[in-house]
Design a protein around this motif. Structure first.
Motif, PDB file in Angstrom:
ATOM      1  N   ASP A 230     -26.979  -3.098  27.547  1.00  0.00           N
ATOM      2  CA  ASP A 230     -27.163  -1.876  26.473  1.00  0.00           C
ATOM      3  C   ASP A 230     -28.466  -1.724  26.181  1.00  0.00           C
ATOM      4  OD1 ASP A 230     -26.765  -0.052  24.374  1.00  0.00           O
ATOM      5  OD2 ASP A 230     -25.382  -1.339  23.504  1.00  0.00           O
ATOM      6  N   THR A 231     -28.919  -0.365  26.730  1.00  0.00           N
ATOM      7  CA  THR A 231     -30.245   0.098  26.575  1.00  0.00           C
ATOM      8  C   THR A 231     -30.679   0.257  25.002  1.00  0.00           C
ATOM      9  OG1 THR A 231     -29.624   2.310  27.154  1.00  0.00           O
ATOM     10  CG2 THR A 231     -30.526   0.828  28.900  1.00  0.00           C
ATOM     11  N   ALA A 232     -29.569   0.805  24.143  1.00  0.00           N
ATOM     12  CA  ALA A 232     -30.096   0.925  22.813  1.00  0.00           C
ATOM     13  C   ALA A 232     -30.337  -0.463  22.175  1.00  0.00           C
ATOM     14  CB  ALA A 232     -29.002   1.433  22.116  1.00  0.00           C
ATOM     15  N   VAL A 233     -29.744  -1.371  22.519  1.00  0.00           N
ATOM     16  CA  VAL A 233     -30.021  -2.718  21.960  1.00  0.00           C
ATOM     17  C   VAL A 233     -31.224  -3.280  22.435  1.00  0.00           C
ATOM     18  CG1 VAL A 233     -29.316  -5.300  21.842  1.00  0.00           C
ATOM     19  CG2 VAL A 233     -27.596  -3.405  21.560  1.00  0.00           C
ATOM     20  N   LEU A 234     -31.374  -3.081  23.740  1.00  0.00           N
ATOM     21  CA  LEU A 234     -32.686  -3.472  24.381  1.00  0.00           C
ATOM     22  C   LEU A 234     -33.938  -2.839  23.605  1.00  0.00           C
ATOM     23  CD1 LEU A 234     -33.747  -5.557  26.414  1.00  0.00           C
ATOM     24  CD2 LEU A 234     -33.590  -3.600  28.175  1.00  0.00           C
ATOM     25  N   ALA A 235     -33.872  -1.257  23.616  1.00  0.00           N
ATOM     26  CA  ALA A 235     -34.888  -0.802  23.093  1.00  0.00           C
ATOM     27  C   ALA A 235     -35.273  -1.368  21.453  1.00  0.00           C
ATOM     28  CB  ALA A 235     -34.472   0.623  22.848  1.00  0.00           C
ATOM     29  N   ARG A 236     -34.099  -1.417  20.871  1.00  0.00           N
ATOM     30  CA  ARG A 236     -34.303  -2.042  19.363  1.00  0.00           C
ATOM     31  C   ARG A 236     -35.148  -3.507  19.529  1.00  0.00           C
ATOM     32  NH1 ARG A 236     -29.134  -0.088  18.177  1.00  0.00           N
ATOM     33  NH2 ARG A 236     -28.217  -2.182  18.719  1.00  0.00           N
ATOM     34  N   ARG A 237     -35.049  -4.070  20.391  1.00  0.00           N
ATOM     35  CA  ARG A 237     -35.586  -5.349  20.644  1.00  0.00           C
ATOM     36  C   ARG A 237     -37.256  -5.222  20.958  1.00  0.00           C
ATOM     37  NH1 ARG A 237     -34.413  -9.685  18.451  1.00  0.00           N
ATOM     38  NH2 ARG A 237     -34.677 -11.374  20.162  1.00  0.00           N
ATOM     39  N   LEU A 238     -37.557  -4.156  21.966  1.00  0.00           N
ATOM     40  CA  LEU A 238     -38.850  -4.115  22.543  1.00  0.00           C
ATOM     41  C   LEU A 238     -39.668  -2.994  21.910  1.00  0.00           C
ATOM     42  CD1 LEU A 238     -37.686  -4.329  26.193  1.00  0.00           C
ATOM     43  CD2 LEU A 238     -38.563  -5.970  24.836  1.00  0.00           C
ATOM     44  N   LEU A 239     -39.160  -2.242  20.920  1.00  0.00           N
ATOM     45  CA  LEU A 239     -39.941  -0.803  20.520  1.00  0.00           C
ATOM     46  C   LEU A 239     -39.994  -1.051  19.131  1.00  0.00           C
ATOM     47  CD1 LEU A 239     -38.471   1.956  22.347  1.00  0.00           C
ATOM     48  CD2 LEU A 239     -40.526   0.475  23.041  1.00  0.00           C
ATOM     49  N   SER A 240     -41.077  -0.723  18.441  1.00  0.00           N
ATOM     50  CA  SER A 240     -41.350  -0.895  16.998  1.00  0.00           C
ATOM     51  C   SER A 240     -41.227   0.674  16.374  1.00  0.00           C
ATOM     52  CB  SER A 240     -42.912  -1.189  16.751  1.00  0.00           C
ATOM     53  OG  SER A 240     -43.686  -0.294  17.127  1.00  0.00           O
ATOM     54  N   ARG A 241     -40.921   0.654  15.031  1.00  0.00           N
ATOM     55  CA  ARG A 241     -40.680   1.581  14.377  1.00  0.00           C
ATOM     56  C   ARG A 241     -42.231   2.842  14.623  1.00  0.00           C
ATOM     57  NH1 ARG A 241     -36.542   3.313  11.174  1.00  0.00           N
ATOM     58  NH2 ARG A 241     -35.949   1.217  11.134  1.00  0.00           N
ATOM     59  N   ASP A 242     -43.147   2.102  14.688  1.00  0.00           N
ATOM     60  CA  ASP A 242     -44.480   3.096  14.794  1.00  0.00           C
ATOM     61  C   ASP A 242     -44.327   3.927  16.310  1.00  0.00           C
ATOM     62  OD1 ASP A 242     -45.441   2.080  12.423  1.00  0.00           O
ATOM     63  OD2 ASP A 242     -46.650   0.449  13.496  1.00  0.00           O
ATOM     64  N   GLU A 243     -43.647   3.390  17.090  1.00  0.00           N
ATOM     65  CA  GLU A 243     -43.543   3.922  18.486  1.00  0.00           C
ATOM     66  C   GLU A 243     -42.330   5.066  18.334  1.00  0.00           C
ATOM     67  OE1 GLU A 243     -44.819   0.852  21.706  1.00  0.00           O
ATOM     68  OE2 GLU A 243     -43.158   0.144  20.394  1.00  0.00           O
ATOM     69  N   VAL A 244     -41.367   4.788  18.041  1.00  0.00           N
ATOM     70  CA  VAL A 244     -40.029   5.746  18.155  1.00  0.00           C
ATOM     71  C   VAL A 244     -39.348   5.381  16.683  1.00  0.00           C
ATOM     72  CG1 VAL A 244     -39.689   5.745  20.498  1.00  0.00           C
ATOM     73  CG2 VAL A 244     -38.697   3.846  19.303  1.00  0.00           C
ATOM     74  N   PRO A 245     -38.844   6.586  16.115  1.00  0.00           N
ATOM     75  CA  PRO A 245     -38.285   6.415  14.491  1.00  0.00           C
ATOM     76  C   PRO A 245     -36.971   5.895  14.913  1.00  0.00           C
ATOM     77  CG  PRO A 245     -38.347   8.866  15.550  1.00  0.00           C
ATOM     78  CD  PRO A 245     -39.252   7.874  16.425  1.00  0.00           C
ATOM     79  N   ASN A 246     -36.192   5.954  15.880  1.00  0.00           N
ATOM     80  CA  ASN A 246     -34.753   5.659  16.219  1.00  0.00           C
ATOM     81  C   ASN A 246     -34.569   5.255  17.742  1.00  0.00           C
ATOM     82  OD1 ASN A 246     -33.803   7.871  17.488  1.00  0.00           O
ATOM     83  ND2 ASN A 246     -34.154   9.038  15.413  1.00  0.00           N
ATOM     84  N   CYS A 247     -33.550   4.780  18.041  1.00  0.00           N
ATOM     85  CA  CYS A 247     -33.217   4.317  19.354  1.00  0.00           C
ATOM     86  C   CYS A 247     -32.332   5.133  20.142  1.00  0.00           C
ATOM     87  CB  CYS A 247     -32.997   2.740  19.675  1.00  0.00           C
ATOM     88  SG  CYS A 247     -34.458   1.875  19.165  1.00  0.00           S
ATOM     89  N   LYS A 248     -32.265   6.582  19.583  1.00  0.00           N
ATOM     90  CA  LYS A 248     -30.994   7.291  20.110  1.00  0.00           C
ATOM     91  C   LYS A 248     -31.776   7.994  21.518  1.00  0.00           C
ATOM     92  CE  LYS A 248     -29.475   9.155  15.810  1.00  0.00           C
ATOM     93  NZ  LYS A 248     -29.388  10.346  15.226  1.00  0.00           N
ATOM     94  N   LEU A 249     -31.030   7.957  22.591  1.00  0.00           N
ATOM     95  CA  LEU A 249     -31.209   8.619  23.862  1.00  0.00           C
ATOM     96  C   LEU A 249     -32.083   9.745  23.797  1.00  0.00           C
ATOM     97  CD1 LEU A 249     -30.895   8.035  27.191  1.00  0.00           C
ATOM     98  CD2 LEU A 249     -28.980   9.361  27.054  1.00  0.00           C
ATOM     99  N   ALA A 250     -31.737  10.691  23.054  1.00  0.00           N
ATOM    100  CA  ALA A 250     -32.588  12.008  22.989  1.00  0.00           C
ATOM    101  C   ALA A 250     -33.994  11.659  22.425  1.00  0.00           C
ATOM    102  CB  ALA A 250     -31.942  12.846  22.037  1.00  0.00           C
ATOM    103  N   THR A 251     -34.318  10.411  21.798  1.00  0.00           N
ATOM    104  CA  THR A 251     -35.734  10.162  21.189  1.00  0.00           C
ATOM    105  C   THR A 251     -36.476   9.256  22.380  1.00  0.00           C
ATOM    106  OG1 THR A 251     -34.822   9.909  19.050  1.00  0.00           O
ATOM    107  CG2 THR A 251     -36.859   8.847  19.573  1.00  0.00           C
ATOM    108  N   LEU A 252     -35.479   8.446  23.217  1.00  0.00           N
ATOM    109  CA  LEU A 252     -36.312   7.394  24.131  1.00  0.00           C
ATOM    110  C   LEU A 252     -36.499   8.251  25.393  1.00  0.00           C
ATOM    111  CD1 LEU A 252     -34.032   4.341  23.558  1.00  0.00           C
ATOM    112  CD2 LEU A 252     -36.280   4.771  22.576  1.00  0.00           C
TER     113      LEU A 252
END
Length: 621
Positions: free
Chosen positions: A167-189
């Protein structure tokens, strides 16, 4: 696993070495003794499956709604990649067997006409499964896409392949910080990783964008030393070592139903929860099954776990409510402030009006509610004012003093009692409609409102009709809730019994809506004897008769437990009856409103997509 070392650490015997150019071959003699072969530990790359050699199939679906139970697939898009190279793509529209809702067509661009000639899912599934054979399935918010695919396999009798998933959403939550992206939606990533394709709610384009997001996340894995598929799939299940070391806190917790309380360094309650198996539930806070960030923070502070065993699930739920209301733990979100619930009160005065209050008082007027928030209370109040010309001014009026009229009088929304145009007796007839609705028959109040909803819809004023419909639904729910609460408040005592699943019974004693005793009668024991003991030791409820002796949430827990299939009413002191005709005639209307609410937000899965803070985020050691 140990293997012989190679290179400088390993030398073949002399008689097996190749002769140099021009040298005479050595005669075959006895092997020359040599030192034992050294062994080394194999690397992770040798033990696991390297990511560079794994075939991934990134899949995305478009559907007619958010639940596979009553919705269907309209499009499947997939991209097969390995080692950063695209190996193939799969895309097809799917006939869902029903019309595509208009809001789905607006969101995705897929209309009923587009899928009318498309193949059905039973013809598409075999081709997709063959395309994805032997690959690891990848999706953004994988439970949604894979859930629909599994449901389709069950409906068509197709075997679901035992494939790994990411799940790329879960993986993004594990690897990215809130300073980099506000959320882990596909439209944001997608723009964050400079994806070549922008997600647009079409299956293949979203799958292509997910491929770029996946590769961007893989770049973050290199500094972490994650190079194998096994490490990748286990990345989301990592447990902070400090949290794992606190597993001993669950050692003294017993099995069975009850309430658990996490306590902090100063013995303060941090979190209160309930479970049918206390030990199993508490242990889950110290392993990978608990992924909520606030729970991770709570466990880091916890120094002790207290357990309160209960007779059955109802007692556990009630004790949880009481403990949360008493201690207000900082990590509990629900039921912390029951005193903040709002009520609509029809005041006791010559010209009564509606007002929002926090508390109910016997003899202080008619009370409707409670409401969870101000918005719901305002919606119910607006519905009442749509149906009845009650005054909305806040000043206290006297039948002997007249004042100037407000704008509502000129609009016909008020009878103008302030001007003397409406007498006390005439105004009382208007207020009596609301009193009768709360007491038992809401037809005179709700009927004209529903007729207006139909009239607005017939005039194609759909937005106005939807607003009024939602207001009416909130009003009807509030009337139903109030009538149900008054039903239990009027009963001095009753006893309930439910089968415990092992041949015995769970027993409950309720007085004026409050749980006062809970116990059980195991198999081959006397239920009457157990009841007599329970009633003798039950809590004495203070306060006047006819009023609730518990919080609204507790009484509703009792009501839901009482209405479960299999529950029996053993004894009752007083009259246990609902108001007639009540809100039963509006059950169909409420069901349609609930169904419409699910359609308005078809893809809501209740999971937060925001990035997580420490210590869930993976960092370089």
């Amino acid at each position: 696993m140990l293997f012989p070392a190679s290179g400088a650490g390993f030398r073949p015997p002399r008689h097996e070495q190749a002769p140099a150019h021009g040298d005479r071959p050595l005669p075959r003699t006895r092997p020359v003794p040599h030192e034992p072969l050294p062994y080394v530990q194999a690397t992770i790359d040798e033990l696991g499956t390297p990511l560079a050699g794994v075939t991934f199939v990134v899949v995305d679906l478009e559907t007619t709604g958010g639940s596979p139970k009553d919705c269907a697939i309209t499009e499947i898009g997939a991209v097969k990649v390995r080692g950063g190279q695209v190996l193939g793509e799969f895309q097809t529209l799917v006939d869902p067997g029903c019309e595509v809702p208009p809001y789905i067509s607006v969101l995705t661009g897929i209309t009923t006409a587009m899928v009318a000639t498309a193949p059905r899912i039973d013809a598409v599934l075999p081709a997709f499964l063959e395309f994805a054979r032997g690959a690891v399935l990848v999706a953004h918010n994988a439970p949604f896409d894979l859930g629909f695919l599994r449901a389709a396999c069950e409906q068509t009798g197709t075997a679901w392949p035992a494939a790994a998933s990411v799940d790329t959403a879960v993986l993004a939550r594990r690897l990215l910080s809130r300073d980099e992206v506000p959320n882990c939606k596909l439209a944001t990533l997608a723009p964050f990783f400079s994806a070549t394709t922008s997600p647009c709610h079409r299956a293949l384009d979203d799958a292509r964008a997910t491929v770029d997001v996946l590769h961007g996340l893989f770049e973050r894995l290199g500094p972490l030393g994650v190079t194998s598929l096994e490490e990748l799939t286990g990345l989301t299940r990592q447990v902070d070592p400090a949290r794992r070391r606190k597993r001993h806190l669950a050692e003294t917790v017993p099995h069975g139903p009850g309430v658990y309380v996490f306590r902090g360094p100063h013995d303060e309650p941090l979190y209160v929860g309930t479970s049918n198996d206390l030990r199993t539930r508490v242990r889950s806070y110290f392993n990978s099954s608990e992924q909520r960030s606030r729970m991770t923070e709570m466990v880091a502070l916890a120094t002790r776990v207290d357990a309160v065993p209960c007779a059955h699930d109802l007692e556990a739920a009630v004790r949880e409510l009481r403990l949360i209301a008493e201690h207000k733990p900082r990590y509990n979100r629900r039921s912390r402030f029951p005193e903040r619930a709002l009520w609509l009160r029809l005041t006791e005065e010559p010209f009564p009006r509606l007002s929002a209050v926090r508390r109910t008082r016997p003899g202080a007027g008619v009370f409707l509610g409670p409401f969870a928030d101000r918005r719901a209370a305002d919606m119910a109040m607006a519905a009442v004012h749509e149906a009845l010309p009650l005054r909305q001014c806040t000043s206290r009026l006297s039948p002997r003093v007249t004042t100037s009229a407000c704008a509502l009088f000129g609009m016909g929304r008020c009878g103008g009692p302030c001007t003397g145009a409406q007498s006390v007796a005439e105004y009382a007839l208007v207020a009596e409609v609301l009193r009768a609705a709360v007491a038992g028959d809401p037809g005179a109040l709700v009927g004209p409102l529903l007729e207006r909803v139909d009239r607005l819809a017939a005039e194609e004023r759909y937005e106005d009709a939807a607003v009024l419909r939602d207001r009416v639904a909130v009003l009807v729910r509030a009337v139903r809730r109030r009538q149900r609460l008054e039903t239990l408040a009027a009963v001095p005592e009753f006893v309930l019994a439910r089968p415990d699943g092992a041949g015995g019974w769970h027993l409950t004693v309720v007085r004026r809506g409050r749980l006062v005793a809970a116990g059980g009668a195991p198999r081959a024991t006397s239920v009457r004897d157990a009841l007599a003991l329970l009633r003798a030791t039950a809590e004495t409820v203070p306060g006047p008769d006819g009023e609730l002796a518990a919080s609204v949430d507790e009484t509703e827990l009792v009501l839901r437990w009482m209405e479960k299939p299999g529950t029996r009413l053993v004894e009752v002191d007083g009259t246990l009856a609902c108001a007639a005709p009540g809100t039963g005639g509006f059950s169909g209307f409420l069901a349609r409103v609930e169904a419409g609410r699910a359609l308005r937000d078809p893809f809501a899965d209740g999971r937060r997509l925001g990035t997580r803070s420490r210590p869930d985020r993976v960092v370089v050691a």
